[in-house]
Design an enzyme around this catalytic site. Structure first.
Site, PDB file in Angstrom:
ATOM      1  N   LYS A  48       0.976  -1.391  -0.077  1.00  0.00           N
ATOM      2  CA  LYS A  48       0.068   0.084   0.354  1.00  0.00           C
ATOM      3  C   LYS A  48       0.854   1.139   0.227  1.00  0.00           C
ATOM      4  O   LYS A  48       1.712   1.262   1.037  1.00  0.00           O
ATOM      5  CB  LYS A  48      -0.858   0.168   1.387  1.00  0.00           C
ATOM      6  CG  LYS A  48      -1.732   1.045   0.833  1.00  0.00           C
ATOM      7  CD  LYS A  48      -3.221   0.904   2.372  1.00  0.00           C
ATOM      8  CE  LYS A  48      -4.254   1.596   2.955  1.00  0.00           C
ATOM      9  NZ  LYS A  48      -4.867   2.002   3.551  1.00  0.00           N
TER      10      LYS A  48
ATOM     11  N   SER B 229      -9.774   1.654   2.230  1.00  0.00           N
ATOM     12  CA  SER B 229      -8.860   3.095   1.892  1.00  0.00           C
ATOM     13  C   SER B 229      -7.838   1.826   1.015  1.00  0.00           C
ATOM     14  O   SER B 229      -7.645   2.252   0.074  1.00  0.00           O
ATOM     15  CB  SER B 229      -8.455   3.485   2.885  1.00  0.00           C
ATOM     16  OG  SER B 229      -7.057   2.780   3.588  1.00  0.00           O
TER      17      SER B 229
ATOM     18  N   SER C 239     -10.096  -0.031   7.181  1.00  0.00           N
ATOM     19  CA  SER C 239      -8.959  -0.156   5.626  1.00  0.00           C
ATOM     20  C   SER C 239      -8.528  -1.708   5.118  1.00  0.00           C
ATOM     21  O   SER C 239      -8.546  -2.016   3.367  1.00  0.00           O
ATOM     22  CB  SER C 239      -8.269   1.043   5.483  1.00  0.00           C
ATOM     23  OG  SER C 239      -9.278   1.549   5.003  1.00  0.00           O
TER      24      SER C 239
HETATM   25  N1  GLN Z   1     -13.181   4.180   5.887  1.00  0.00           N
HETATM   26  C1  GLN Z   1     -12.831   4.546   6.727  1.00  0.00           C
HETATM   27  C2  GLN Z   1     -12.440   6.195   6.408  1.00  0.00           C
HETATM   28  O1  GLN Z   1     -12.959   6.580   5.860  1.00  0.00           O
HETATM   29  C3  GLN Z   1     -11.660   4.024   7.337  1.00  0.00           C
HETATM   30  C4  GLN Z   1     -10.125   4.754   6.720  1.00  0.00           C
HETATM   31  C5  GLN Z   1      -9.115   3.726   6.859  1.00  0.00           C
HETATM   32  O2  GLN Z   1      -9.707   2.259   7.743  1.00  0.00           O
HETATM   33  N2  GLN Z   1      -8.060   3.976   6.814  1.00  0.00           N
HETATM   34  O3  GLN Z   1     -11.665   6.533   7.255  1.00  0.00           O
END
Ligand code: GLN
Length: 502
Positions: free
Chosen positions: A81, A156, A180
């Site tokens: 990532k 994400s 994410s």
């Molecule tokens: N979807 C969640 C957010 O927008 C989690 C994101 C994540 O785990 N980085 O914050």
């Protein structure tokens, strides 16, 4: 030789270590697959073919000279990532503000992967600074779900999950601040684990919300994910929140689970995570998975965690608050983009112009919410309240884990939604993480393992398994047992994804 990209990481490692195939052949097969399909999937922001082949060559040379493999995953390719610092590749976090930035150092996760002989293929797409649930917030365009190219691969870490589901890599690394790793795993039919907070070093992981961020392993099978977990986990003096204790024995647990016996394991079904807002096919697949756990010998108990319903609002105060502070470092002076530096403007003006041009709408929204929630006069009402809720959620977990060994729920309320469907509705987007956020707020371990397809759309559903802090091995045992039962007769789940063609 067959198609090397269809093999698991464990199978590839066995072939490389026995010298049946070379690490270079394995890397090349995955680079060829990326060249063939990534134009449609867009899982990668950067592919480092040369670096990957060089790393693979080094593994081959070491093995040829009689050295033992550097790790059980030596010679296996991986997608990283783009939020982890890499000294030989750009690190953009999906943001224009870091366009072209090449860090002067490696993250601890990156370093451990290299030392383990894992072959890093490139950097994967993500929502900008890991804020989102669909990878549509990337400044470099969305990633597409290999199960249906018109749908999101989750976020994400949608680039990492899509790379796995498209057979571009057998392993990937994600980060999980609110889901994410797990939510992208669920919607792409892949496995993803959020280790206990502090289990994997955050050194060199670009910070979003420091008290929640956790790097973790992703794979197409539970064993592969466990093998990767042990490569990246463990104490790191460079991260003050890193836990100085032995890594939970997740590989042994995955192997034990694969024997298919869960007798004596107490599984708690979280009562709050069902009902309104959940897609019927998701609930049906989840309930079938619970029945499968029962058939494997587990004792199934319904458990109430009453404060979990407040996790989402608490998270959307805490995460933006921390992000507003963490993202202050992007000041146009130190990294990446600089706008308006023509000699006529002040440093403040250049900073403002750069942040205006460099950050996307979701990042700006969160910086503003966080700045507001932390401002004097509102701090107690918002941030302080959210921290109290966080404590209540930890207590719910503690009470539940007195009665059961692991907790289970659907990973997400729905299957993959269509690209564009939720971009203009932040609340709808935020609801994707309803079930995953409690584990981040409490800091315990949680993972997602595919549990079939929803009948109404034929798309993958995720089973979330949550374990107490530093008991990560418990969830791997349950996941591995479930996986064997799920695949009996039907074959490997990931292989059921529609063929993207070559
Ligand atoms: N979807 C969640 C957010 O927008 C989690 C994101 C994540 O785990 N980085 O914050």
């Amino acid at each position: 030789m067959g198609d090397l990209t269809r093999l698991t990481a464990a199978e590839l490692a066995a072939k490389v270590h026995s010298r049946e195939v070379s690490a270079v052949e394995v890397a090349q097969a995955h680079l060829d697959r990326i060249a063939a399909v990534d134009g449609r999937v867009h899982a990668f922001l950067h592919v480092d073919a040369e670096g990957a082949l060089a790393a693979a060559r080094a593994v081959d040379e070491a093995l040829d000279s009689g050295e033992a493999p550097a790790s059980p995953l030596a010679g296996v390719p991986l997608a990283l990532k783009d939020v982890f610092a890499t000294r030989d590749m750009p690190t953009t976090c999906g943001s224009k503000i870091l366009d072209g930035w090449v860090p002067p150092y490696d993250a601890t996760v990156t370093r451990r992967l290299r030392e383990a002989g894992v072959v890093i293929l490139g950097k994967t797409n993500m929502d900008e600074f890991a804020m989102g649930s669909s990878t549509e917030n990337s400044a470099y365009g969305p990633t597409r779900n290999p199960w249906d190219l018109d749908r999101i691969p989750g976020g994400s870490g949608g680039g990492s999950s899509a790379a796995l589901a498209a057979f571009e890599a057998p392993l990937a690394i994600g980060t999980d601040t609110g889901g994410s790793i797990r939510q992208p795993g669920a919607v792409t039919g892949t496995v993803g684990a959020k280790p206990t907070y502090g289990g994997v070093s955050r050194y060199g992981l670009v910070a979003f919300s420091s008290s929640l961020d956790q790097g973790g392993p992703c794979g197409r099978t539970v064993l592969d994910t466990a093998l990767l977990h042990e490569v990246i986990a463990g104490h790191d003096p460079l991260d003050s929140t890193s836990i100085d204790a032995p890594v939970p024995p997740v590989v042994a647990a995955a192997r034990e689970g694969a024997a298919g016996d869960l007798t004596g394991v107490r599984v708690g079904v979280v009562r709050e995570f069902a009902g309104e807002g959940y897609q019927p096919g998701v609930l049906a697949a989840f309930h079938a998975a619970v029945e499968q756990l029962r058939a494997l010998g587990a004792e199934i108990v319904e458990v109430s965690c009453p404060h979990f319903t407040y996790a989402l609002p608490a998270y959307y105060l805490i995460a933006p608050s921390e992000c507003s502070s963490n993202l202050a470092r992007f000041d146009a002076m130190r990294y990446g983009l600089r706008v308006g530096d023509d000699g006529s403007r002040s440093a403040e003006d250049v900073m403002a112009l750069t942040r205006e041009a460099g950050f996307g709408p979701e990042v700006k929204r969160r910086i503003m919410i966080g700045t507001y929630a932390l401002s004097s006069g509102y701090y107690d009402a918002y941030y302080g309240q959210a921290q109290k809720v966080r404590t209540l959620i930890s207590r719910d977990f503690a009470a539940a884990f007195e009665r059961v060994d692991v907790l289970v729920s659907p990973t997400t309320p729905t299957t993959a939604f269509r690209i564009g469907e939720r971009v203009d509705d932040p609340m709808a987007m935020y609801l994707s993480d309803l079930c995953t956020i409690p584990a981040n707020l409490a800091g315990n371990a949680a993972m997602s393992v595919p549990c079939g397809l929803a009948e109404e759309d034929g798309l993958p559903v995720g089973l979330q398994i949550m374990a107490p802090a530093m008991r990560d091995h418990r969830m791997y045992r349950v996941a591995a047992a479930y996986e064997v039962a799920r695949d009996a007769g039907a074959g490997r789940f990931a292989d059921r994804a529609p063929e993207l063609g070559a």
